[in-house]
Design a protein around this motif. Structure first.
Motif, PDB file in Angstrom:
ATOM      1  N   TYR A  44     -13.274  -4.941 -32.809  1.00 28.66           N
ATOM      2  CA  TYR A  44     -13.974  -3.714 -32.467  1.00 28.66           C
ATOM      3  C   TYR A  44     -15.047  -3.485 -33.520  1.00 28.66           C
ATOM      4  O   TYR A  44     -14.821  -3.765 -34.702  1.00 28.66           O
ATOM      5  N   LYS A  45     -16.201  -2.986 -33.111  1.00 23.55           N
ATOM      6  CA  LYS A  45     -17.315  -2.884 -34.053  1.00 23.55           C
ATOM      7  C   LYS A  45     -17.186  -1.709 -35.028  1.00 23.55           C
ATOM      8  O   LYS A  45     -17.813  -1.704 -36.067  1.00 23.55           O
ATOM      9  N   LYS A  46     -16.363  -0.732 -34.657  1.00 23.56           N
ATOM     10  CA  LYS A  46     -16.230   0.432 -35.531  1.00 23.56           C
ATOM     11  C   LYS A  46     -14.953   0.325 -36.367  1.00 23.56           C
ATOM     12  O   LYS A  46     -14.076  -0.483 -36.066  1.00 23.56           O
ATOM     13  N   THR A  47     -14.868   1.165 -37.374  1.00 27.16           N
ATOM     14  CA  THR A  47     -13.688   1.154 -38.239  1.00 27.16           C
ATOM     15  C   THR A  47     -12.457   1.633 -37.476  1.00 27.16           C
ATOM     16  O   THR A  47     -12.506   2.637 -36.780  1.00 27.16           O
ATOM     17  N   LEU A  48     -11.385   0.885 -37.621  1.00 31.40           N
ATOM     18  CA  LEU A  48     -10.113   1.296 -37.020  1.00 31.40           C
ATOM     19  C   LEU A  48      -9.256   1.901 -38.119  1.00 31.40           C
ATOM     20  O   LEU A  48      -9.076   1.301 -39.175  1.00 31.40           O
ATOM     21  N   GLN A  49      -8.753   3.092 -37.858  1.00 30.63           N
ATOM     22  CA  GLN A  49      -7.842   3.703 -38.824  1.00 30.63           C
ATOM     23  C   GLN A  49      -6.429   3.459 -38.342  1.00 30.63           C
ATOM     24  O   GLN A  49      -6.020   3.943 -37.286  1.00 30.63           O
ATOM     25  N   LEU A  50      -5.709   2.668 -39.119  1.00 30.04           N
ATOM     26  CA  LEU A  50      -4.402   2.194 -38.670  1.00 30.04           C
ATOM     27  C   LEU A  50      -3.312   2.580 -39.658  1.00 30.04           C
ATOM     28  O   LEU A  50      -3.580   2.959 -40.794  1.00 30.04           O
ATOM     29  N   GLN A  51      -2.091   2.435 -39.185  1.00 29.30           N
ATOM     30  CA  GLN A  51      -0.924   2.554 -40.051  1.00 29.30           C
ATOM     31  C   GLN A  51      -0.001   1.404 -39.703  1.00 29.30           C
ATOM     32  O   GLN A  51       0.075   1.009 -38.545  1.00 29.30           O
ATOM     33  N   TYR A  52       0.663   0.859 -40.696  1.00 30.88           N
ATOM     34  CA  TYR A  52       1.613  -0.204 -40.396  1.00 30.88           C
ATOM     35  C   TYR A  52       2.926   0.039 -41.128  1.00 30.88           C
ATOM     36  O   TYR A  52       2.972   0.749 -42.130  1.00 30.88           O
ATOM     37  N   TYR A 101       7.284 -13.358 -30.657  1.00 31.26           N
ATOM     38  CA  TYR A 101       7.914 -12.061 -30.921  1.00 31.26           C
ATOM     39  C   TYR A 101       6.957 -10.889 -30.771  1.00 31.26           C
ATOM     40  O   TYR A 101       7.355  -9.748 -30.914  1.00 31.26           O
ATOM     41  N   LEU A 102       5.681 -11.200 -30.519  1.00 30.39           N
ATOM     42  CA  LEU A 102       4.684 -10.131 -30.446  1.00 30.39           C
ATOM     43  C   LEU A 102       4.948  -9.184 -29.279  1.00 30.39           C
ATOM     44  O   LEU A 102       5.327  -9.604 -28.194  1.00 30.39           O
ATOM     45  N   GLN A 103       4.743  -7.913 -29.530  1.00 31.04           N
ATOM     46  CA  GLN A 103       4.930  -6.908 -28.490  1.00 31.04           C
ATOM     47  C   GLN A 103       3.715  -5.986 -28.467  1.00 31.04           C
ATOM     48  O   GLN A 103       3.269  -5.538 -29.517  1.00 31.04           O
ATOM     49  N   VAL A 104       3.223  -5.743 -27.270  1.00 25.01           N
ATOM     50  CA  VAL A 104       2.085  -4.829 -27.124  1.00 25.01           C
ATOM     51  C   VAL A 104       2.554  -3.589 -26.370  1.00 25.01           C
ATOM     52  O   VAL A 104       2.985  -3.677 -25.228  1.00 25.01           O
ATOM     53  N   HIS A 105       2.535  -2.472 -27.046  1.00 25.51           N
ATOM     54  CA  HIS A 105       2.937  -1.217 -26.392  1.00 25.51           C
ATOM     55  C   HIS A 105       1.735  -0.336 -26.106  1.00 25.51           C
ATOM     56  O   HIS A 105       1.840   0.657 -25.419  1.00 25.51           O
ATOM     57  N   ASN A 106       0.612  -0.665 -26.729  1.00 27.02           N
ATOM     58  CA  ASN A 106      -0.587   0.148 -26.564  1.00 27.02           C
ATOM     59  C   ASN A 106      -1.751  -0.788 -26.215  1.00 27.02           C
ATOM     60  O   ASN A 106      -2.421  -1.305 -27.092  1.00 27.02           O
ATOM     61  N   PRO A 107      -1.948  -1.061 -24.914  1.00 24.96           N
ATOM     62  CA  PRO A 107      -2.950  -2.036 -24.496  1.00 24.96           C
ATOM     63  C   PRO A 107      -4.359  -1.696 -24.984  1.00 24.96           C
ATOM     64  O   PRO A 107      -5.150  -2.598 -25.265  1.00 24.96           O
ATOM     65  N   LYS A 108      -4.646  -0.408 -25.114  1.00 21.22           N
ATOM     66  CA  LYS A 108      -5.980   0.003 -25.571  1.00 21.22           C
ATOM     67  C   LYS A 108      -6.216  -0.477 -27.005  1.00 21.22           C
ATOM     68  O   LYS A 108      -7.273  -0.999 -27.339  1.00 21.22           O
ATOM     69  N   LEU A 109      -5.184  -0.314 -27.837  1.00 12.87           N
ATOM     70  CA  LEU A 109      -5.293  -0.768 -29.222  1.00 12.87           C
ATOM     71  C   LEU A 109      -5.307  -2.291 -29.290  1.00 12.87           C
ATOM     72  O   LEU A 109      -6.016  -2.877 -30.105  1.00 12.87           O
ATOM     73  N   ALA A 110      -4.529  -2.920 -28.405  1.00 12.59           N
ATOM     74  CA  ALA A 110      -4.438  -4.384 -28.415  1.00 12.59           C
ATOM     75  C   ALA A 110      -5.777  -5.039 -28.097  1.00 12.59           C
ATOM     76  O   ALA A 110      -6.023  -6.178 -28.481  1.00 12.59           O
ATOM     77  N   LYS A 111      -6.638  -4.297 -27.387  1.00 12.34           N
ATOM     78  CA  LYS A 111      -7.980  -4.824 -27.093  1.00 12.34           C
ATOM     79  C   LYS A 111      -8.868  -4.803 -28.328  1.00 12.34           C
ATOM     80  O   LYS A 111      -9.831  -5.553 -28.438  1.00 12.34           O
ATOM     81  N   GLN A 112      -8.560  -3.907 -29.259  1.00  4.98           N
ATOM     82  CA  GLN A 112      -9.417  -3.744 -30.438  1.00  4.98           C
ATOM     83  C   GLN A 112      -8.873  -4.473 -31.659  1.00  4.98           C
ATOM     84  O   GLN A 112      -9.542  -4.567 -32.675  1.00  4.98           O
ATOM     85  N   LEU A 113      -7.663  -4.955 -31.534  1.00  2.00           N
ATOM     86  CA  LEU A 113      -6.977  -5.454 -32.720  1.00  2.00           C
ATOM     87  C   LEU A 113      -5.971  -6.505 -32.320  1.00  2.00           C
ATOM     88  O   LEU A 113      -5.316  -6.383 -31.289  1.00  2.00           O
ATOM     89  N   TYR A 114      -5.885  -7.585 -33.077  1.00  2.86           N
ATOM     90  CA  TYR A 114      -4.755  -8.471 -32.857  1.00  2.86           C
ATOM     91  C   TYR A 114      -4.145  -8.959 -34.162  1.00  2.86           C
ATOM     92  O   TYR A 114      -4.820  -9.020 -35.185  1.00  2.86           O
TER      93      TYR A 114
END
Lengths: 200, 153
Positions: B87-95, B51-64
């Protein structure tokens, strides 16, 4: 030839740095979006606090046993605001009680509307307008079994470069008959505001 | 020398042209990037990977999304979401988790707020969400970067 390029370049960078003056525009936004306008207690904090407290209360095993075959009646006491800000804590308790009520596991009595209820019952009983056989009776209300109450506290620190605020929200559920605190939980929020040195 | 002076004299027109073009092109709010990675509706207990969907490939490289678990807790659907940063740096995310009933209808739509989450470098973090009512049997979730305006002139 040099000057030919330098002056427009300076002009562009000046414009870019100073930026254009923005016209004021009105838009509808997402009510569920994360809001970071300033460091004070905001809508995101309210939503976070309400959601976390409701979730914690609903999945707590103790509350699970309380709600097995019955829907306990709760009365919400106010949340004490111990922060340095003016915060409408009734709005927090409203969100929490609405979520709990909608989960179908609890029932609530509203102490904020006692005067209106009394007025309406008095009108029905002695106003001479309502059929006495259909008038609602005094003394038939159900008493609350539990009381929900809590505190909102904050620690604020700042220096000239950044400010930091920490909120702690505590909520408790007390059995009114035995006086036992059946459930308690707390949630924390940290927000910092600093300067960004390079930003567009 | 003659040529230089000519160029210098013709500059006011270039200035005006630049100024006008900046006014036409610039002064415009670029809408922020709000796409991310997420899932379509998952029924409780089902394998999430399809069911996984990737809409932002750039983010998908840093996060799974490394794991999604769900169970019933006091009649309410509880979801456990594990996010891993590469990714080595902090990711600021929202879910955000959205809930649906047996027929795929949204349960309390628009009432599930975006929650912020800081994922430190290479960190794996677990977040939980609880359905608002017992009607919710399926869920979907979405993770995005904190939307920031790319350029705002």
């Amino acid at each position: 030839m040099k000057k030919f390029f330098i002056l427009p370049a300076v002009a562009i960078s000046l414009l870019a740095i100073s930026g254009c003056t923005n016209k004021s525009v009105v838009r509808y936004g997402d009510a569920a979006a994360v809001e970071t306008t300033d460091i004070n207690f905001g809508s995101t904090d309210l939503q976070k606090v309400a959601a976390e407290m409701t979730d914690s209360l609903l999945i707590s095993p103790v509350v699970g046993t309380l709600t097995v075959n019955t829907r306990p009646v709760i009365f919400v006491e106010s949340i004490k605001n111990k922060t340095s800000e003016h915060i409408d804590t009734e709005s927090i308790t409203d969100s929490i009680s609405t979520k709990l009520l909608r989960s179908g596991k609890f029932r609530f009595v509203d102490m904020g509307r006692v005067a209106s209820v009394r007025e309406q019952l008095q009108y029905q009983q002695s106003g001479g307008m309502v059929d006495t056989s259909k008038a609602k009776q005094f003394g038939q209300q159900i008493g609350a079994q539990y009381m929900l109450y809590g505190n909102l506290a904050s620690i604020v620190k700042s220096n000239q470069d950044q400010s930091d605020v920490y909120y702690k929200f505590t909520l408790r559920l007390m059995d009114l008959e035995s006086g036992l605190v059946e459930w308690a939980d707390e949630t924390e929020i940290r927000k910092t505001k600093g300067k960004e040195y390079i930003s567009w | 020398m003659q040529k230089l002076t000519q160029g210098y004299h013709s500059q006011p027109s270039i200035f005006i042209l630049l100024f006008i073009s900046l006014f036409i092109v610039g002064c415009k709010n670029v809408p922020p990037v709000t796409s991310g990675v997420g899932t379509s509706q998952i029924t409780a207990g089902e394998e999430y990977s399809k069911y996984l969907q990737v809409h932002n490939p750039k983010l998908a490289k840093q996060l799974y999304i490394s794991d999604i678990k769900s169970r019933l807790q006091q009649d309410l659907l509880e979801v456990n979401l594990t996010l891993t940063s590469t990714y080595k740096k902090t990711l600021q995310l929202q879910y955000q988790v959205n809930w649906f009933d047996n027929d795929g209808f949204a349960v309390e739509p628009g009432k599930s707020p975006w929650k912020s989450l800081d994922l430190h470098g290479m960190q794996t973090q677990t977040v939980k969400a609880l359905a608002p009512t017992a009607k919710a049997t399926t869920f979907s979730l979405y993770v995005r970067e904190v939307p920031e305006k790319a350029f705002k002139f």
